[in-house]
Structures are given as structure tokens and as C-alpha cells.
Design an enzyme around this catalytic site. Sequence first.
Site, PDB file in Angstrom:
ATOM      1  N   TYR A   1       0.829  -1.210   0.000  1.00 56.17           N
ATOM      2  CA  TYR A   1       0.000   0.000   0.000  1.00 56.17           C
ATOM      3  C   TYR A   1       0.861   1.258   0.000  1.00 56.17           C
ATOM      4  O   TYR A   1       1.987   1.232   0.480  1.00 56.17           O
ATOM      5  CB  TYR A   1      -0.901   0.015   1.251  1.00 56.17           C
ATOM      6  CG  TYR A   1      -2.035  -0.972   1.226  1.00 56.17           C
ATOM      7  CD1 TYR A   1      -2.377  -1.689   0.089  1.00 56.17           C
ATOM      8  CD2 TYR A   1      -2.796  -1.189   2.382  1.00 56.17           C
ATOM      9  CE1 TYR A   1      -3.425  -2.598   0.103  1.00 56.17           C
ATOM     10  CE2 TYR A   1      -3.840  -2.101   2.397  1.00 56.17           C
ATOM     11  CZ  TYR A   1      -4.142  -2.799   1.255  1.00 56.17           C
ATOM     12  OH  TYR A   1      -5.180  -3.696   1.281  1.00 56.17           O
TER      13      TYR A   1
ATOM     14  N   LEU B   1     -20.906   1.333  -4.360  1.00 62.47           N
ATOM     15  CA  LEU B   1     -22.147   1.147  -3.609  1.00 62.47           C
ATOM     16  C   LEU B   1     -22.497   2.341  -2.725  1.00 62.47           C
ATOM     17  O   LEU B   1     -23.365   2.239  -1.867  1.00 62.47           O
ATOM     18  CB  LEU B   1     -22.069  -0.135  -2.773  1.00 62.47           C
ATOM     19  CG  LEU B   1     -22.253  -1.424  -3.574  1.00 62.47           C
ATOM     20  CD1 LEU B   1     -21.895  -2.645  -2.742  1.00 62.47           C
ATOM     21  CD2 LEU B   1     -23.683  -1.532  -4.109  1.00 62.47           C
TER      22      LEU B   1
ATOM     23  N   SER C   1     -13.672  -4.274   0.628  1.00 62.60           N
ATOM     24  CA  SER C   1     -14.473  -3.631  -0.425  1.00 62.60           C
ATOM     25  C   SER C   1     -15.967  -3.814  -0.211  1.00 62.60           C
ATOM     26  O   SER C   1     -16.708  -4.163  -1.144  1.00 62.60           O
ATOM     27  CB  SER C   1     -14.077  -4.143  -1.810  1.00 62.60           C
ATOM     28  OG  SER C   1     -12.812  -3.663  -2.185  1.00 62.60           O
TER      29      SER C   1
END
Length: 344
Positions: free
Chosen positions: A53, A240, A233
Amino acid sequence: MIYTKLPNTDIKISKVCLGTMTFGEQNTENEAHSQLDYAIERGINFIDTAEMYPIAARKQTLGATEKYIGTWLKKTNYREKIVLATKIAGPNRGMDYIRQPLDFSKKSIHQAVDKSLKNLQTDYIDLYQMHWPERVMNMFGQRGVATIDKEWRYNFLEVLTIFDGLIKDGKIKNIGVSNENPYGIMKYISESEKYNLPRIITIQNPYSLLNRIYEIGLSEIGMRENIGLLGYSPLAFSFLTGKHLKGIQSNSRLGFFPNFTRYTNDNCFKATQFYKTIAERNGMTLTQMALAFVNQQQFVTSTIIGATTMEQLKENIDSFEIKLSLNVINEINKIQELYPNPAP
């Protein structure tokens, strides 16, 4: 905040886990520290990161996320208050700049663990995970397996033996997998039982209204073998939230990283519009309903949320106070039947 335990341990974790993959790309160090402070204030004690990351992975920012968490831990002296999870990157995804060799050999795993400990400014990692399998398989948008990876060498026992040594050294406490399939889970379980080696306790896989593939095979294994799902997610890379229904927003994750096409096909748009209608008809935002749905699943140990703004983070955390009715669940399941898992 509701708490549970990491399976087969006495480690108490919040049902909400703070995901940090935006730290270093979409979030500055100060913003990252503010999110961490607020998460602790709201009762979150579980933080997830990874050596690769921030997303999208780049050589220039490699390790920034862990480093930001490390400076926060040093500044606050909160290490004993949190449960810290990170992950080792695997091969077959590029990113050769992370290290050589990029595999799960003893050399590579030890290098990865030592680098994460240094970046995080800690002496131990509570949960160490394999970010994805060494073998080539269906993950990150691929639906099925048509051929097997004949180049991959069976090494489940070898990997568990390496982790056993690291646990005995005190560098890691527990192990888990991510983006794994039933074959890998059962092999790790059988080898650990046969040779009395560390047992995987979690699987970090995608799980959302647009991707319920975990329910096919893995959910039964998880519940019968007491392996907890860390669902990532849950908002399908922000899809969403509903904000992309009229077009992908440029100042969003999907706007910044258009290669994440698994969330933007036609069926994702169609299903999301139906889910939005259900949520609004029942007095919720789509975000609230999507997160509440994941949180209510029996096999979910903790839901990993991430945000780029404090407003998003607050709404996400608040959503876990919502309990969906059976009628809402039934409506959701009808849409799943119409558009099953459009974002694998």
C-alpha cells in the site's frame, strides 16, 4: 462499538476494521493520523494495512501507508490499544520493485516481515496475511479456473513452517490469507493439523452486495473450521455509495484508478440502482444498507472500511448501528438472483 474475537484467540477486535490503502496516495500523513484518531475515538481497535500500500501500487509511494501508521503509533503510544494486521505481497502481479524474489520463500517472507516491522515502528504484528496466493488462480475479477498453474510448486507446508518460526521469534502472533479459494484454505488447514503448525485464523476476501462469491464454498469452510472473514471492499470501491450511477466521478477511487473495471460493468450499474431504490424506500442511504448487510452476515468477523474524507468515515462507522429487517434482506436477495455477483 461491537467487539468480537479473532477466531481461536483471546484477541478482542472491533466489528469494524479501519482499512488504510488510501494513506499515501489519496490521503496525506496528517489526514491519515486524523482518521486513525477518529477511529480510536469511535471504538475501532482493528487496523489493516499491507506492505504494497497505498493503492494504486507505485514504486514511488511503496510502504507509505505502513510508515504513516508507524509515525502515528510513535506519536500516540497506542500500540497496545490496537490490533494490527498487515500483508505480504505475492508474485504474478508485477511490482518486482518490492523485493527480489517476490515469492513466499523463507528469504522473502523474513524480508517482508522485517520491513513491515520497521515501517510500522513496532516489535510485533498481531495478524500477518498473505495478500494473494503464489499460484495463479481466479482472483481480482476472474470468475473461474479453466487451467491450473503448472509452474507453481506445492509449498503449503514450507510456508507454514516459516510462519511457525516467526511466531516463535515473537515477530508475528497469528496468520491469515487473503484473496484465497477453498483449495488453498483446506490445504493450509490440513497441513497445519498434520504437522502441528500455526493455523490460519482469517481470510480477507471481497464481500459486498455486488460480490457474494464468498458464500459459494468458502462460507461453509469458514463457519465449520472457525476461520473468520475480514470482508474488504464492502462498498465495492465506492460504487455502492451510489455516486457513480450517472457516471464515474473523477475525484473518486474509481476515477483515479480506472483499471478497477470489475466494479463498473453494466450489471453493476443495474444492480446498484435497484439496491439504491430498496435503501431509500426503507429510509436509508445506499451506503448504510450496503455496510449493514455485510455486518449482519454470520461468517463475517470484521468489515474493513476505508475513506478519503472524515465525512465518509463518519457515515461508514455510523452505518454499523443499523439492523436490516428480514423484509429488506429478502428484497436484497431478489436482486442478487437477478444480477448474481456482477463484480467478482
